[in-house]
Write an enzyme that holds these catalytic residues in place. Sequence first.
Site, PDB file in Angstrom:
ATOM      1  N   ASP A  84       0.832  -1.210   0.000  1.00 12.77           N
ATOM      2  CA  ASP A  84       0.000   0.000   0.000  1.00 12.77           C
ATOM      3  C   ASP A  84       0.863   1.255   0.000  1.00 12.77           C
ATOM      4  OD1 ASP A  84      -2.797  -1.147   2.061  1.00 12.77           O
ATOM      5  OD2 ASP A  84      -2.103  -1.630   0.029  1.00 12.77           O
ATOM      6  N   TYR A 135       2.262   1.884  -3.385  1.00  5.92           N
ATOM      7  CA  TYR A 135       1.161   2.332  -4.236  1.00  5.92           C
ATOM      8  C   TYR A 135       0.882   3.822  -3.995  1.00  5.92           C
ATOM      9  CZ  TYR A 135      -3.575   2.472  -6.197  1.00  5.92           C
ATOM     10  OH  TYR A 135      -4.685   2.793  -6.935  1.00  5.92           O
ATOM     11  N   GLU A 149     -34.461   2.365 -31.405  1.00  7.65           N
ATOM     12  CA  GLU A 149     -33.171   1.873 -30.914  1.00  7.65           C
ATOM     13  C   GLU A 149     -33.388   1.078 -29.641  1.00  7.65           C
ATOM     14  OE1 GLU A 149     -32.436   6.074 -30.323  1.00  7.65           O
ATOM     15  OE2 GLU A 149     -31.445   5.596 -28.424  1.00  7.65           O
ATOM     16  N   LYS A 161     -33.490  -0.143 -25.878  1.00 16.26           N
ATOM     17  CA  LYS A 161     -33.466   0.514 -24.572  1.00 16.26           C
ATOM     18  C   LYS A 161     -32.502  -0.284 -23.709  1.00 16.26           C
ATOM     19  CE  LYS A 161     -36.460   2.377 -21.001  1.00 16.26           C
ATOM     20  NZ  LYS A 161     -35.730   1.927 -19.827  1.00 16.26           N
ATOM     21  N   ASP A 173     -30.478  -1.619 -20.641  1.00 14.24           N
ATOM     22  CA  ASP A 173     -30.829  -1.779 -19.235  1.00 14.24           C
ATOM     23  C   ASP A 173     -29.593  -1.579 -18.367  1.00 14.24           C
ATOM     24  OD1 ASP A 173     -32.364  -2.216 -17.064  1.00 14.24           O
ATOM     25  OD2 ASP A 173     -32.635  -4.368 -17.379  1.00 14.24           O
ATOM     26  N   ARG A 207     -27.955  10.100 -12.911  1.00 18.43           N
ATOM     27  CA  ARG A 207     -29.246  10.757 -13.081  1.00 18.43           C
ATOM     28  C   ARG A 207     -29.783  11.305 -11.766  1.00 18.43           C
ATOM     29  NH1 ARG A 207     -34.616   9.094 -12.965  1.00 18.43           N
ATOM     30  NH2 ARG A 207     -35.899  10.333 -14.351  1.00 18.43           N
ATOM     31  N   TYR A 228     -26.837   8.093 -26.329  1.00 16.30           N
ATOM     32  CA  TYR A 228     -28.104   8.125 -27.067  1.00 16.30           C
ATOM     33  C   TYR A 228     -28.855   9.448 -26.945  1.00 16.30           C
ATOM     34  CZ  TYR A 228     -29.676   6.673 -22.424  1.00 16.30           C
ATOM     35  OH  TYR A 228     -29.877   6.584 -21.073  1.00 16.30           O
ATOM     36  N   LYS A 248     -38.125   7.695 -31.004  1.00 19.03           N
ATOM     37  CA  LYS A 248     -38.006   9.147 -30.804  1.00 19.03           C
ATOM     38  C   LYS A 248     -38.358   9.839 -32.113  1.00 19.03           C
ATOM     39  CE  LYS A 248     -34.162   8.338 -27.649  1.00 19.03           C
ATOM     40  NZ  LYS A 248     -32.708   8.283 -27.493  1.00 19.03           N
ATOM     41  N   LYS A 264     -41.697  -1.454 -24.240  1.00 15.88           N
ATOM     42  CA  LYS A 264     -41.020  -2.457 -23.430  1.00 15.88           C
ATOM     43  C   LYS A 264     -41.324  -3.865 -23.954  1.00 15.88           C
ATOM     44  CE  LYS A 264     -39.290  -1.269 -19.857  1.00 15.88           C
ATOM     45  NZ  LYS A 264     -39.579  -0.548 -18.628  1.00 15.88           N
ATOM     46  N   CYS A 315     -57.629  -3.052  11.419  1.00 19.03           N
ATOM     47  CA  CYS A 315     -56.251  -2.807  10.985  1.00 19.03           C
ATOM     48  C   CYS A 315     -55.299  -3.780  11.683  1.00 19.03           C
ATOM     49  CB  CYS A 315     -55.864  -1.365  11.311  1.00 19.03           C
ATOM     50  SG  CYS A 315     -54.113  -1.019  11.019  1.00 19.03           S
ATOM     51  N   CYS A 354     -52.957  -1.391  14.158  1.00 15.87           N
ATOM     52  CA  CYS A 354     -53.456  -0.651  15.326  1.00 15.87           C
ATOM     53  C   CYS A 354     -54.811  -1.147  15.817  1.00 15.87           C
ATOM     54  CB  CYS A 354     -53.509   0.852  15.034  1.00 15.87           C
ATOM     55  SG  CYS A 354     -54.834   1.314  13.904  1.00 15.87           S
ATOM     56  N   CYS A 381     -57.612   1.895   7.001  1.00 16.51           N
ATOM     57  CA  CYS A 381     -57.595   1.896   8.460  1.00 16.51           C
ATOM     58  C   CYS A 381     -58.098   3.263   8.914  1.00 16.51           C
ATOM     59  CB  CYS A 381     -56.163   1.660   8.934  1.00 16.51           C
ATOM     60  SG  CYS A 381     -55.839   2.234  10.598  1.00 16.51           S
ATOM     61  N   CYS A 404     -52.412   5.279  14.335  1.00 17.51           N
ATOM     62  CA  CYS A 404     -51.903   4.051  13.721  1.00 17.51           C
ATOM     63  C   CYS A 404     -50.402   4.168  13.447  1.00 17.51           C
ATOM     64  CB  CYS A 404     -52.649   3.764  12.420  1.00 17.51           C
ATOM     65  SG  CYS A 404     -52.038   2.275  11.610  1.00 17.51           S
TER      66      CYS A 404
HETATM   67  S1  IVH Z   1     -33.597   8.516 -24.208  1.00 19.71           S
HETATM   68  C1  IVH Z   1     -35.338  12.427 -22.780  1.00 19.71           C
HETATM   69  N1  IVH Z   1     -32.695   6.267 -25.154  1.00 19.71           N
HETATM   70  O1  IVH Z   1     -34.218   4.648 -20.037  1.00 19.71           O
HETATM   71  C2  IVH Z   1     -35.169  10.976 -22.914  1.00 19.71           C
HETATM   72  N2  IVH Z   1     -33.082   6.409 -22.826  1.00 19.71           N
HETATM   73  O2  IVH Z   1     -36.847   4.923 -18.818  1.00 19.71           O
HETATM   74  C3  IVH Z   1     -33.825  10.523 -22.552  1.00 19.71           C
HETATM   75  N3  IVH Z   1     -32.466   4.393 -21.596  1.00 19.71           N
HETATM   76  O3  IVH Z   1     -33.474   7.361 -17.976  1.00 19.71           O
HETATM   77  C4  IVH Z   1     -33.672   9.087 -22.581  1.00 19.71           C
HETATM   78  N4  IVH Z   1     -31.772   3.237 -23.314  1.00 19.71           N
HETATM   79  O4  IVH Z   1     -31.592   5.726 -18.561  1.00 19.71           O
HETATM   80  C5  IVH Z   1     -33.090   6.923 -24.057  1.00 19.71           C
HETATM   81  N5  IVH Z   1     -31.839   4.354 -26.108  1.00 19.71           N
HETATM   82  C6  IVH Z   1     -32.230   5.015 -25.052  1.00 19.71           C
HETATM   83  C7  IVH Z   1     -32.188   4.434 -23.770  1.00 19.71           C
HETATM   84  C8  IVH Z   1     -32.637   5.168 -22.680  1.00 19.71           C
HETATM   85  C9  IVH Z   1     -31.941   3.236 -22.007  1.00 19.71           C
HETATM   86  C10 IVH Z   1     -32.830   4.679 -20.207  1.00 19.71           C
HETATM   87  C11 IVH Z   1     -32.398   6.013 -19.661  1.00 19.71           C
HETATM   88  C12 IVH Z   1     -33.648   6.679 -19.178  1.00 19.71           C
HETATM   89  C13 IVH Z   1     -34.554   5.515 -19.007  1.00 19.71           C
HETATM   90  C14 IVH Z   1     -35.991   5.955 -19.120  1.00 19.71           C
END
Ligand code: IVH
Length: 701
Positions: free
Chosen positions: A43, A46, A126, A128, A130, A149, A236, A300, A324, A429, A432, A447, A453
């Site tokens: 350490d 480092y 495009e 989404k 995750d 965010r 994106y 979009k 979705k 309830c 309570c 309730c 409560c």
């Molecule tokens: S556009 C104003 N594009 O999904 C809109 N979001 O449920 C800005 N996300 O908070 C977001 N893939 O974290 C956009 N191709 C994509 C995305 C995307 C994932 C997420 C993003 C956003 C959340 C909304």
Amino acid sequence: MSTRPAVEELTAEAAEQELAELARAIADADRAYHQADAPVITDAEYDALKRRNAAIEARFPELRRPDSPSGRVGAAPSEGFAKVRHARPMLSLDNAFAESEIVDFAERVRRFLNLAPEDALAFTAEPKIDGLSLSLRYEAGRLVVAATRGDGETGENVTANARTIAEIPQTLSGAPDLLEVRGEVYMTHADFASLNARQDAAGSKTFANPRNAAAGSLRQLDAAVTAARPLHFFAYAWGDVSEPLAVTQSGAIARLGALGFATNPLMAVCETTDALIDRYRAIESMRARLGYDIDGVVYKVDRLDLQARLGFRSTTPRWAVAHKFSAERATTEIEAIEIQVGRTGALAPVARLVPVTVGGVVVSNATLHNADYIAGRDSRGNPIREGRDIRVGDWVTVYRAGDVIPKIEDVDLSRRPADAVSYVFPTTCPVCGSDVIREEGEAVHRCTGNLICPAQAVEKLRHFVSRGAFDIEGLGAKQVEAFFNEGWIREPADIFALEARHGEALRSREGWGEKSSRNLFRAIAERRRIPLNRLIFGLGIRHVGESAARLIARTYESWSRFAAAMEAARAHEGPEWDELNAIDGVGPVMAASLVDFFHEPANRAALDRLVAELEIEDVEAPATSGSAIAGKTVVFTGSLERMTRAEAKARAESLGAKVSGSVSAKTDYVVAGPGAGSKEKAARALGIAILTEEEWLALLG
Ligand code: IVH
């Protein structure tokens, strides 16, 4: 690196070379430490490398490398991350599941823009991703801040960590002077599996899914840990920019690609709704082979001028939607049905399940909504699940739709145990013991214990400290509950007296100590100054959600005006009552709930105790300085010809005006189109300025 010349004696050339060596040596040490769990240097060695690196950079700041290890010094753990206010809010997306909702979306957009059926309207489609979203601010082509965010308005400063991600450029050439790039940080399936294997072997906590792993890796106080985790980034979207990136969404993304960002290769421009759906199906069919998690397809509006006209609702853009993928399902058994009592006294039945994995997440609870739902009927008495009820011991299919709590889809009657009995909803309830009532026309049982409560009190406190409300760092749901049980916090005002009354006790409490107590008291003190909208939301008044609280705060602007108006509207009549009801987005049910809350003596007393502890910030109309209509109240009546009513309203609001549904003495302008009737008459009677649509547009400039 034993005998090195003093930093003061280094030439620029030697400094540059040494910085490169140091970057490599430190990265090697990081990798050995975090990945192989086998440190190659001590350490102290480092630390010496890092100090030397920092000293050289201090003397030759222009030689600081994009992958400089000095960016990786995490803040002291207990301080957490610094907060960053986003120049433009980071929004979320509306979700859609059915194809019909996509058709509705496209039609809504067309209607808002008043497009004729033959007018073209292209969208991008495009995946989404995750993962978790990240905003990267570049000034003069250099990455200066990376922020998560957070609540959309304020995120966490994770710059040091973001600098360790290879796909995030540290510098850009040919970019606008100011550019905020937004996108998603994610982890691939392969990296996720090997990270979990390493964590497991080291006896450390494993992650439930790649998204949690990515979030856990990015939100590391020691950026060296982030550096050792393989994270990726897709760009994106964008926030603040000093000049437009392009005229279309697809053009802007291509520009980000040219600047060096990874962009998703599956993005396509689609001219029709059918083409969107085709693209959705194509992406869905590739989903399993992509190697990273996606949970839908985002559409979009392609033209950025149309995006600008469409604008935003309070937290989502009108020009985009997330389609979705349908939820994943699994079958499991109900072990018990329990009742949770919410902050407004609503009894929420929850099924305790034999744990089962649904879409990579272990699920052990599912919401049962209300008594009717359990019995197999909807609120109008029509059968759901073809009338099949839900019982303890039943086998059920559960699914997760988006981020929401798992739900029960159906019951398998063929597996129902012979001794299963139908569920009897409680009449008192469970917390309570007060009577439970079901109001006329309501699906939920409540309730009646209200202030006595404890469950309601705890839930109210949990709500009070939640994200959109007071959001006190270090005082989450778990802590308030513990302090409630201790008798330290019974109502919100007690939070602000915690240090004075129980400071000593907290400092000697297990798991707390001097430093964390001090941090908590500081976080509480910081929240004594609170914007009016957060206070209104935090009160947990039934029907008053986060965006309604914002609308209300913008209408009254200050606490004193708001409180006086609620007092004056007590009888549900008179000008203050009318003003409240005239807020677009506030209906009579919400208005009554607000006014009655203020009128109830015990609430009022608790509120007075709370307000005495606070400094409540006024809320102004949104950033609109220079706009002629900022702060003005406008009523639209009759038909408009140049834009739809929805667009007119959105535009007025974006310039800081309040749009009201009815004319009163507080109205500044009435915009009257053909067919205007009683509202125009009322305006005339009150001597309020009446404008034509043209005059109105001229006023907006
Ligand atoms: S556009 C104003 N594009 O999904 C809109 N979001 O449920 C800005 N996300 O908070 C977001 N893939 O974290 C956009 N191709 C994509 C995305 C995307 C994932 C997420 C993003 C956003 C959340 C909304």
